[in-house]
Write an enzyme that holds these catalytic residues in place. Structure first.
Site, PDB file in Angstrom:
ATOM      1  N   ARG A 196      48.690   5.842  32.062  1.00 57.50           N
ATOM      2  CA  ARG A 196      47.326   5.418  31.778  1.00 57.50           C
ATOM      3  C   ARG A 196      47.207   3.912  31.999  1.00 57.50           C
ATOM      4  O   ARG A 196      48.149   3.175  31.715  1.00 57.50           O
ATOM      5  CB  ARG A 196      47.041   5.761  30.310  1.00 57.50           C
ATOM      6  CG  ARG A 196      45.618   5.981  30.013  1.00 57.50           C
ATOM      7  CD  ARG A 196      45.457   6.544  28.614  1.00 57.50           C
ATOM      8  NE  ARG A 196      44.270   5.958  28.069  1.00 57.50           N
ATOM      9  CZ  ARG A 196      44.221   5.203  27.006  1.00 57.50           C
ATOM     10  NH1 ARG A 196      45.295   4.946  26.307  1.00 57.50           N
ATOM     11  NH2 ARG A 196      43.073   4.706  26.626  1.00 57.50           N
TER      12      ARG A 196
ATOM     13  N   GLU B 266      33.006   9.681  43.335  1.00 56.51           N
ATOM     14  CA  GLU B 266      31.593   9.868  42.949  1.00 56.51           C
ATOM     15  C   GLU B 266      30.822   8.553  42.967  1.00 56.51           C
ATOM     16  O   GLU B 266      29.592   8.553  42.847  1.00 56.51           O
ATOM     17  CB  GLU B 266      31.504  10.538  41.562  1.00 56.51           C
ATOM     18  CG  GLU B 266      31.865   9.683  40.364  1.00 56.51           C
ATOM     19  CD  GLU B 266      33.368   9.522  40.138  1.00 56.51           C
ATOM     20  OE1 GLU B 266      34.174   9.934  41.009  1.00 56.51           O
ATOM     21  OE2 GLU B 266      33.746   8.970  39.082  1.00 56.51           O
TER      22      GLU B 266
ATOM     23  N   GLY C 167      35.891   8.186  32.765  1.00 63.02           N
ATOM     24  CA  GLY C 167      35.335   7.712  31.505  1.00 63.02           C
ATOM     25  C   GLY C 167      36.476   7.164  30.683  1.00 63.02           C
ATOM     26  O   GLY C 167      37.196   6.281  31.138  1.00 63.02           O
ATOM     27  N   GLU C 168      36.690   7.743  29.534  1.00 60.68           N
ATOM     28  CA  GLU C 168      37.789   7.310  28.667  1.00 60.68           C
ATOM     29  C   GLU C 168      38.464   8.575  28.132  1.00 60.68           C
ATOM     30  O   GLU C 168      37.852   9.328  27.383  1.00 60.68           O
ATOM     31  CB  GLU C 168      37.218   6.438  27.535  1.00 60.68           C
ATOM     32  CG  GLU C 168      38.235   5.999  26.523  1.00 60.68           C
ATOM     33  CD  GLU C 168      39.412   5.268  27.161  1.00 60.68           C
ATOM     34  OE1 GLU C 168      39.195   4.366  27.983  1.00 60.68           O
ATOM     35  OE2 GLU C 168      40.556   5.626  26.849  1.00 60.68           O
ATOM     36  N   SER C 169      39.704   8.773  28.556  1.00 61.23           N
ATOM     37  CA  SER C 169      40.355  10.053  28.258  1.00 61.23           C
ATOM     38  C   SER C 169      40.561  10.274  26.762  1.00 61.23           C
ATOM     39  O   SER C 169      40.482  11.402  26.277  1.00 61.23           O
ATOM     40  CB  SER C 169      41.696  10.142  28.988  1.00 61.23           C
ATOM     41  OG  SER C 169      42.533   9.064  28.619  1.00 61.23           O
TER      42      SER C 169
ATOM     43  N   HIS D  93      37.603   7.114  42.073  1.00 67.15           N
ATOM     44  CA  HIS D  93      36.273   7.654  41.755  1.00 67.15           C
ATOM     45  C   HIS D  93      35.458   7.895  43.022  1.00 67.15           C
ATOM     46  O   HIS D  93      34.609   7.055  43.367  1.00 67.15           O
ATOM     47  CB  HIS D  93      35.493   6.633  40.915  1.00 67.15           C
ATOM     48  CG  HIS D  93      36.030   6.412  39.545  1.00 67.15           C
ATOM     49  ND1 HIS D  93      35.627   7.158  38.465  1.00 67.15           N
ATOM     50  CD2 HIS D  93      36.923   5.519  39.076  1.00 67.15           C
ATOM     51  CE1 HIS D  93      36.253   6.737  37.380  1.00 67.15           C
ATOM     52  NE2 HIS D  93      37.046   5.743  37.727  1.00 67.15           N
TER      53      HIS D  93
ATOM     54  N   ILE E  88      39.246   2.156  38.639  1.00 75.62           N
ATOM     55  CA  ILE E  88      38.728   1.388  37.503  1.00 75.62           C
ATOM     56  C   ILE E  88      39.567   1.710  36.261  1.00 75.62           C
ATOM     57  O   ILE E  88      39.534   2.840  35.774  1.00 75.62           O
ATOM     58  CB  ILE E  88      37.244   1.729  37.236  1.00 75.62           C
ATOM     59  CG1 ILE E  88      36.418   1.472  38.504  1.00 75.62           C
ATOM     60  CG2 ILE E  88      36.705   0.894  36.070  1.00 75.62           C
ATOM     61  CD1 ILE E  88      35.005   2.019  38.439  1.00 75.62           C
ATOM     62  N   ARG E  89      40.328   0.741  35.813  1.00 74.91           N
ATOM     63  CA  ARG E  89      41.267   0.985  34.694  1.00 74.91           C
ATOM     64  C   ARG E  89      41.954   2.344  34.897  1.00 74.91           C
ATOM     65  O   ARG E  89      41.993   3.182  33.993  1.00 74.91           O
ATOM     66  CB  ARG E  89      40.547   0.913  33.350  1.00 74.91           C
ATOM     67  CG  ARG E  89      40.025  -0.505  33.060  1.00 74.91           C
ATOM     68  CD  ARG E  89      39.449  -0.648  31.677  1.00 74.91           C
ATOM     69  NE  ARG E  89      40.437  -0.366  30.629  1.00 74.91           N
ATOM     70  CZ  ARG E  89      41.419  -1.189  30.282  1.00 74.91           C
ATOM     71  NH1 ARG E  89      41.587  -2.337  30.883  1.00 74.91           N
ATOM     72  NH2 ARG E  89      42.243  -0.864  29.320  1.00 74.91           N
TER      73      ARG E  89
ATOM     74  N   CYS F 176      40.140  10.138  37.583  1.00 71.72           N
ATOM     75  CA  CYS F 176      40.515   9.052  36.665  1.00 71.72           C
ATOM     76  C   CYS F 176      40.804   9.575  35.251  1.00 71.72           C
ATOM     77  O   CYS F 176      41.841  10.184  35.041  1.00 71.72           O
ATOM     78  CB  CYS F 176      39.464   7.955  36.700  1.00 71.72           C
ATOM     79  SG  CYS F 176      40.128   6.375  36.162  1.00 71.72           S
TER      80      CYS F 176
HETATM   81  N1  GLN Z   1      41.456   4.043  31.344  1.00 68.76           N
HETATM   82  C1  GLN Z   1      40.674   5.225  31.159  1.00 68.76           C
HETATM   83  C2  GLN Z   1      41.382   6.246  30.287  1.00 68.76           C
HETATM   84  O1  GLN Z   1      42.405   6.015  29.777  1.00 68.76           O
HETATM   85  C3  GLN Z   1      40.292   5.864  32.472  1.00 68.76           C
HETATM   86  C4  GLN Z   1      39.319   4.972  33.217  1.00 68.76           C
HETATM   87  C5  GLN Z   1      38.337   5.704  34.077  1.00 68.76           C
HETATM   88  O2  GLN Z   1      38.146   6.917  33.995  1.00 68.76           O
HETATM   89  N2  GLN Z   1      37.645   4.947  34.885  1.00 68.76           N
HETATM   90  O3  GLN Z   1      40.886   7.303  30.089  1.00 68.76           O
END
Ligand code: GLN
Length: 206
Positions: free
Chosen positions: A112, A188, A51-53, A186, A141-142, A83
């Site tokens: 990150r 999942e 997700g987004e940390s 990921h 993904i990112r 991630c």
């Molecule tokens: N770039 C996201 C972060 O900094 C991580 C991306 C992801 O979980 N797919 O949290």
């Protein structure tokens, strides 16, 4: 743990919770979404999703989960982060936000958004120690990668050192420290449950 099916929580504040719930169910665990400290206290292990940390870190504060989570992780609860989850589990983050919370469950430095701002996603075939029957199709993904690990950390996977891997060639992307597992990719999202099975086995053994 009922009928040998470990109860495994999925931190459900943000991110790809549903996919982890499905992968855990298919791996022989009883998945439980976790949003409250009482729910956290009832699980045998926990998955922290992608997700987004920075957002997850903020929500952990708002939901008053950060301290209970720190306590359980410090007490040895098996935990798996993918991630953004990997970022939260790290001791140190490069390119994080200054107020971003760390669980410091794995002695590692993660970068990150390491794969670059232009390159939002990257995929490769990745051999992972502890996962049998061939490489995992890894989707990033990112994603972060791991810049360095401390002595107690086992490296489970590195991006293949081939030209198509670009700057990611040779980078560490899966680690384990005791019963804490983290991947920059990921599993999942691909319908391949082998990494989740590895975690479910870790929870059973703990
Ligand atoms: N770039 C996201 C972060 O900094 C991580 C991306 C992801 O979980 N797919 O949290």
């Amino acid at each position: 743990m009922s009928d040998g099916q470990p109860r495994i929580g999925v931190l459900a504040l943000q991110g790809d919770v549903r996919e982890h719930v499905a992968a855990l169910r298919d791996s022989g665990a009883e998945p439980v979404p976790v949003r409250r400290a009482t729910e956290l206290s009832e699980v045998d292990g926990l998955v922290i999703p992608g997700g987004e940390s920075t957002t997850m870190s903020r929500l952990l504060d708002i939901f008053e989960l950060i301290e209970p989570l720190r306590e359980r992780v410090a007490a040895g609860m098996p935990t798996y982060g993918s991630c953004a989850g990997m970022i939260l589990l790290a001791g140190t983050v490069v390119d994080g936000r200054p107020d971003q919370q760390q669980l410091a469950a794995v002695d590692m430095v993660v970068r990150r958004n390491a794969f670059g701002r232009q390159v939002d996603s990257f995929e490769c075939e990745l051999p992972v120690t502890g996962v049998d029957d061939g490489p995992v199709h890894a989707v990033f993904i990112r994603a972060p990668w791991v810049e360095s690990v401390g002595e107690g950390v086992d490296v489970l996977a590195r991006v293949p050192d081939i030209p198509s891997s670009g700057l990611a060639a040779g980078r560490i992307v899966a680690v384990r420290q005791g019963c804490v597992l983290a991947t920059a990719f990921h599993p999942e999202l691909t319908g391949d449950e082998r990494v989740h099975r590895l975690f479910v086995e870790t929870v059973r053994a703990a």
